[in-house]
Write a protein that holds these residues in place. Structure first.
Motif, PDB file in Angstrom:
ATOM      1  N   TYR A  89       8.029   4.345   1.457  1.00  0.00           N
ATOM      2  CA  TYR A  89       7.493   5.418   0.613  1.00  0.00           C
ATOM      3  C   TYR A  89       8.585   5.974  -0.300  1.00  0.00           C
ATOM      4  O   TYR A  89       8.336   6.269  -1.464  1.00  0.00           O
ATOM      5  N   ILE A  90       9.802   6.119   0.240  1.00  0.00           N
ATOM      6  CA  ILE A  90      10.920   6.632  -0.545  1.00  0.00           C
ATOM      7  C   ILE A  90      11.209   5.725  -1.737  1.00  0.00           C
ATOM      8  O   ILE A  90      11.459   6.192  -2.849  1.00  0.00           O
ATOM      9  N   ALA A  91      11.166   4.419  -1.493  1.00  0.00           N
ATOM     10  CA  ALA A  91      11.453   3.459  -2.566  1.00  0.00           C
ATOM     11  C   ALA A  91      10.500   3.615  -3.733  1.00  0.00           C
ATOM     12  O   ALA A  91      10.863   3.385  -4.887  1.00  0.00           O
ATOM     13  N   GLY A  92       9.266   4.042  -3.442  1.00  0.00           N
ATOM     14  CA  GLY A  92       8.299   4.245  -4.507  1.00  0.00           C
ATOM     15  C   GLY A  92       8.674   5.366  -5.452  1.00  0.00           C
ATOM     16  O   GLY A  92       8.164   5.433  -6.583  1.00  0.00           O
ATOM     17  N   LEU A  93       9.573   6.249  -5.033  1.00  0.00           N
ATOM     18  CA  LEU A  93      10.027   7.356  -5.881  1.00  0.00           C
ATOM     19  C   LEU A  93      11.161   6.947  -6.812  1.00  0.00           C
ATOM     20  O   LEU A  93      11.498   7.680  -7.738  1.00  0.00           O
ATOM     21  N   THR A  94      11.746   5.792  -6.553  1.00  0.00           N
ATOM     22  CA  THR A  94      12.912   5.357  -7.315  1.00  0.00           C
ATOM     23  C   THR A  94      12.503   4.386  -8.432  1.00  0.00           C
ATOM     24  O   THR A  94      11.386   3.859  -8.429  1.00  0.00           O
ATOM     25  N   ILE A 105       0.837  -1.206   0.000  1.00  0.00           N
ATOM     26  CA  ILE A 105       0.000   0.000   0.000  1.00  0.00           C
ATOM     27  C   ILE A 105       0.871   1.254   0.000  1.00  0.00           C
ATOM     28  O   ILE A 105       0.652   2.186  -0.786  1.00  0.00           O
ATOM     29  N   ALA A 106       1.887   1.286   0.882  1.00  0.00           N
ATOM     30  CA  ALA A 106       2.752   2.464   0.987  1.00  0.00           C
ATOM     31  C   ALA A 106       3.566   2.675  -0.283  1.00  0.00           C
ATOM     32  O   ALA A 106       3.693   3.805  -0.776  1.00  0.00           O
ATOM     33  N   PHE A 107       4.118   1.596  -0.827  1.00  0.00           N
ATOM     34  CA  PHE A 107       4.961   1.673  -2.021  1.00  0.00           C
ATOM     35  C   PHE A 107       4.169   2.204  -3.211  1.00  0.00           C
ATOM     36  O   PHE A 107       4.596   3.132  -3.911  1.00  0.00           O
ATOM     37  N   TYR A 108       2.985   1.622  -3.445  1.00  0.00           N
ATOM     38  CA  TYR A 108       2.198   2.029  -4.602  1.00  0.00           C
ATOM     39  C   TYR A 108       1.464   3.346  -4.383  1.00  0.00           C
ATOM     40  O   TYR A 108       1.118   4.031  -5.349  1.00  0.00           O
ATOM     41  N   PHE A 109       1.254   3.718  -3.133  1.00  0.00           N
ATOM     42  CA  PHE A 109       0.707   5.048  -2.855  1.00  0.00           C
ATOM     43  C   PHE A 109       1.653   6.109  -3.401  1.00  0.00           C
ATOM     44  O   PHE A 109       1.247   7.052  -4.081  1.00  0.00           O
ATOM     45  N   THR A 110       2.955   5.946  -3.107  1.00  0.00           N
ATOM     46  CA  THR A 110       3.945   6.891  -3.615  1.00  0.00           C
ATOM     47  C   THR A 110       4.064   6.805  -5.128  1.00  0.00           C
ATOM     48  O   THR A 110       4.067   7.819  -5.820  1.00  0.00           O
ATOM     49  N   PHE A 170       2.020   5.790  -7.435  1.00  0.00           N
ATOM     50  CA  PHE A 170       0.852   6.155  -8.243  1.00  0.00           C
ATOM     51  C   PHE A 170       0.321   7.556  -7.979  1.00  0.00           C
ATOM     52  O   PHE A 170       0.059   8.313  -8.894  1.00  0.00           O
ATOM     53  N   ILE A 171       0.146   7.915  -6.692  1.00  0.00           N
ATOM     54  CA  ILE A 171      -0.550   9.178  -6.422  1.00  0.00           C
ATOM     55  C   ILE A 171       0.105  10.072  -5.376  1.00  0.00           C
ATOM     56  O   ILE A 171      -0.282  11.237  -5.249  1.00  0.00           O
ATOM     57  N   GLY A 172       1.078   9.559  -4.636  1.00  0.00           N
ATOM     58  CA  GLY A 172       1.592  10.350  -3.523  1.00  0.00           C
ATOM     59  C   GLY A 172       2.997  10.879  -3.689  1.00  0.00           C
ATOM     60  O   GLY A 172       3.614  11.326  -2.720  1.00  0.00           O
ATOM     61  N   ALA A 173       3.530  10.835  -4.908  1.00  0.00           N
ATOM     62  CA  ALA A 173       4.927  11.224  -5.115  1.00  0.00           C
ATOM     63  C   ALA A 173       5.200  12.662  -4.685  1.00  0.00           C
ATOM     64  O   ALA A 173       6.184  12.943  -3.998  1.00  0.00           O
ATOM     65  N   ILE A 230       5.292  13.020  -0.821  1.00  0.00           N
ATOM     66  CA  ILE A 230       6.509  12.472  -0.224  1.00  0.00           C
ATOM     67  C   ILE A 230       7.711  13.359  -0.548  1.00  0.00           C
ATOM     68  O   ILE A 230       8.578  13.592   0.297  1.00  0.00           O
ATOM     69  N   GLU A 231       7.772  13.871  -1.768  1.00  0.00           N
ATOM     70  CA  GLU A 231       8.877  14.745  -2.162  1.00  0.00           C
ATOM     71  C   GLU A 231       8.907  16.013  -1.322  1.00  0.00           C
ATOM     72  O   GLU A 231       9.975  16.513  -0.974  1.00  0.00           O
ATOM     73  N   ARG A 232       7.742  16.550  -0.988  1.00  0.00           N
ATOM     74  CA  ARG A 232       7.693  17.744  -0.136  1.00  0.00           C
ATOM     75  C   ARG A 232       8.232  17.445   1.258  1.00  0.00           C
ATOM     76  O   ARG A 232       8.935  18.267   1.852  1.00  0.00           O
ATOM     77  N   LEU A 233       7.912  16.267   1.782  1.00  0.00           N
ATOM     78  CA  LEU A 233       8.431  15.881   3.091  1.00  0.00           C
ATOM     79  C   LEU A 233       9.948  15.754   3.062  1.00  0.00           C
ATOM     80  O   LEU A 233      10.630  16.049   4.049  1.00  0.00           O
ATOM     81  N   MET A 234      10.483  15.328   1.923  1.00  0.00           N
ATOM     82  CA  MET A 234      11.919  15.099   1.807  1.00  0.00           C
ATOM     83  C   MET A 234      12.717  16.392   1.599  1.00  0.00           C
ATOM     84  O   MET A 234      13.942  16.371   1.608  1.00  0.00           O
ATOM     85  N   THR A 235      12.049  17.512   1.417  1.00  0.00           N
ATOM     86  CA  THR A 235      12.764  18.779   1.274  1.00  0.00           C
ATOM     87  C   THR A 235      13.233  19.310   2.614  1.00  0.00           C
ATOM     88  O   THR A 235      14.049  20.229   2.675  1.00  0.00           O
ATOM     89  N   LYS A 236      12.718  18.733   3.695  1.00  0.00           N
ATOM     90  CA  LYS A 236      13.141  19.165   5.019  1.00  0.00           C
ATOM     91  C   LYS A 236      14.598  18.773   5.255  1.00  0.00           C
ATOM     92  O   LYS A 236      15.084  17.776   4.759  1.00  0.00           O
ATOM     93  N   LYS A 237      15.274  19.578   6.073  1.00  0.00           N
ATOM     94  CA  LYS A 237      16.711  19.382   6.294  1.00  0.00           C
ATOM     95  C   LYS A 237      17.030  17.997   6.846  1.00  0.00           C
ATOM     96  O   LYS A 237      17.996  17.355   6.431  1.00  0.00           O
ATOM     97  N   ASN A 238      16.209  17.519   7.794  1.00  0.00           N
ATOM     98  CA  ASN A 238      16.523  16.233   8.408  1.00  0.00           C
ATOM     99  C   ASN A 238      16.135  15.040   7.543  1.00  0.00           C
ATOM    100  O   ASN A 238      16.255  13.905   7.953  1.00  0.00           O
TER     101      ASN A 238
END
Length: 242
Positions: free
Chosen positions: A156-161, A102-107, A109-112, A115-123
């Motif tokens: 979720y990150i893996a779904g972006l790759t 669910i998490a992998f395909y969420f990213t 298909f529809i949540g990329a 997730i990318e916005r969350l990854m812009t944070k410094k940490n």
């Protein structure tokens, strides 16, 4: 039915499932946390559901994988405490795999964008570095394998790759199943009153956890093509503590 229609149907189903999950979490999260604070309380709750108990247990593991409101080890130890080692591992594995799908395909298909916005944070910079590594699969395996490291968000990150879904789920299962056995074994021994076995397994797990924390940076940095990965990973760990 062509691929575009199949993809659209999958996106709609995942979106609906995501909305339903959020609604259920908002409504029942306090009750979920209250049930899982005690192994005996959780066991009594699952057993009280009769034949639906295994479905409920798997649902708890799915929820933990997707949202992580409670530590995964709590559910996995409870699996052994309720069902014994073998069934505890089987049910935990099913829940983990379904939640990961669910998490992998969420990213993917529809949540990329989310997730990318969350990854812009410094940490979260270390996650970006991991994605850029040529040895992403090996790093992913190590992080999933070492106890105590942040794992669920990496699904979720893996779904972006570009990683193939089958390969990713193979990595996930191969790295997580050994520790599912350990957790379920601890729970099973606790329920049976085998405290010596529980202590021995717990000590081994604790030593593994400490070694993982001590050497995680060297392992990840060695496998990464990005020279800044080690430093960014350290920064993230510092920020998460503070």
């Amino acid at each position: 039915m062509n691929k575009s229609k199949i993809s659209l149907i999958c996106k709609i189903l995942i979106a609906l499932l995501g909305v339903l999950t959020v609604i259920l979490i908002i409504k029942y999260l306090p009750n979920i946390l209250a049930v899982t604070v005690s192994l005996d309380k959780f066991r009594n709750y699952i057993i009280s559901l009769g034949s639906f108990g295994s479905v409920a247990f798997i649902s708890f593991q799915i929820l933990q994988t997707i949202i992580a409101p409670i530590p995964g080890e709590v559910i996995q130890v409870a699996g052994g405490y309720i069902y014994g080692t073998t069934l505890g591992v089987i049910f935990s594995t099913i829940g983990l795999l379904v939640g990961a799908v669910i998490a992998f395909y969420f990213t993917r298909f529809i949540g990329a964008s989310f997730i990318e916005r969350l990854m812009t944070k410094k940490n979260a910079k270390w996650m970006v570095d991991i994605m850029k590594s040529k040895k992403f699969s090996a790093i992913l395996f190590i992080i999933f394998l070492i106890p105590g490291l942040p794992k669920d968000f990496l699904i979720y990150i893996a779904g972006l790759t570009p990683i193939k879904a089958l390969k990713f789920f193979q990595i996930l299962l191969l790295s997580r199943i050994p520790w599912l056995f350990v957790s379920a074994s601890i729970g099973s021994n606790l329920h049976c009153g085998n405290y010596i076995s529980t202590i021995i397994i717990s000590i081994i797990s604790l030593v593994s956890f400490v070694l993982g924390l001590l050497y995680k940076d060297k392992l990840i940095n060695k496998l990464s093509c990005n020279k800044n990965l080690k430093e960014s990973f350290k920064i993230n760990q510092f920020n998460s503590v503070n």
